[in-house]
Design an enzyme around this catalytic site. Sequence first.
Site, PDB file in Angstrom:
ATOM      1  N   ASP A 274       0.829  -1.218   0.000  1.00  0.00           N
ATOM      2  CA  ASP A 274       0.000   0.000   0.000  1.00  0.00           C
ATOM      3  C   ASP A 274       0.859   1.263   0.000  1.00  0.00           C
ATOM      4  OD1 ASP A 274      -2.351   1.406  -0.026  1.00  0.00           O
ATOM      5  OD2 ASP A 274      -2.706   1.258   2.123  1.00  0.00           O
TER       6      ASP A 274
ATOM      7  N   ASN B  58     -10.956  -2.325  -5.401  1.00  0.00           N
ATOM      8  CA  ASN B  58     -10.170  -1.423  -6.263  1.00  0.00           C
ATOM      9  C   ASN B  58     -10.820  -1.197  -7.632  1.00  0.00           C
ATOM     10  OD1 ASN B  58      -6.970  -2.598  -4.974  1.00  0.00           O
ATOM     11  ND2 ASN B  58      -8.121  -0.781  -4.386  1.00  0.00           N
TER      12      ASN B  58
END
Length: 249
Positions: free
Chosen positions: A21, A69
């Site tokens: 991330d 996502n």
Amino acid sequence: MSFKDQLNTNKIPEHVAIIMDGNGRWAEKKGEHRVFGHTKGVESVREALTAAGEIGVKYLTLYAFSTENWNRPKEEVDALMDLLVKTITMEVDSLNENDVRLHVIGDLDSLPPGCKEALEESIEETKNNTRVNLILALSYSSRWEITRAIKNIVEDVQNGDLNSDDIDTETIDNYLNTVNFPEPELLIRTSGERRISNFLLWQLAYSELYFTETLWPDFKKENFFEAIYNYQKRERRFGKTSAQLLSDD
Ligand code: IPE
Ligand code: IPE
Ligand code: MG
């Protein structure tokens, strides 16, 4: 002394999972587009994979794209899919040279056809490799995986292939995408966020969690070794007491 030199070679985890991330924030800090961060993130994938191979980690699972996502701006999703195909195609020789076998967990059918094909080809081309298993979580989320498992279990009970009285935790393991892999002993998440974001909820039940502020494109081999070093200092009790663990030795 480097973290690598301080590692206990008898306590190397077999399976490490990473939530990669911070690509977007890394790029934005530099005044660049988020996609630049994803491109740089590929270098960190190489670093983590090399580091895993160097110390004998057998399974490395990388969370590359979650079910959620898909809700990002189309432009970013398209760029990520494009990057994925290019990287997979470009890296397959290097995976073979380094004896790395590629696997994918997630909803492959939801990926663009070109992407799915590139992945299937690379999975096939690396299937005889044994040193490290690289597992990419793509269009993956744990709730998707568990829902799919439940549907398949119900179907098998209905058609008589499975007796509902025989269902135990091992049955669940066998219906998950991760059926062929051990549970991760260690989960790393970069970028300072302290959450699981729908990743391996079942499989992480007893994993050690390691959070670092480092953004994914800045994550290098030594950061990986630092995480392993930190993991090795922990006592994994699995519900027992410390005294019990000592007397088991
Ligand atoms: C991780 O970086 C990569 C993917 C989720 C595909 P992010 O894109 O989430 O970066 P941040 O968290 O916005 O900085
Ligand atoms: C998790 O990161 C998914 C991947 C790293 C692929 P996100 O950036 O999507 O997670 P949230 O939205 O911060 O929870
Ligand atoms: Mg993020």
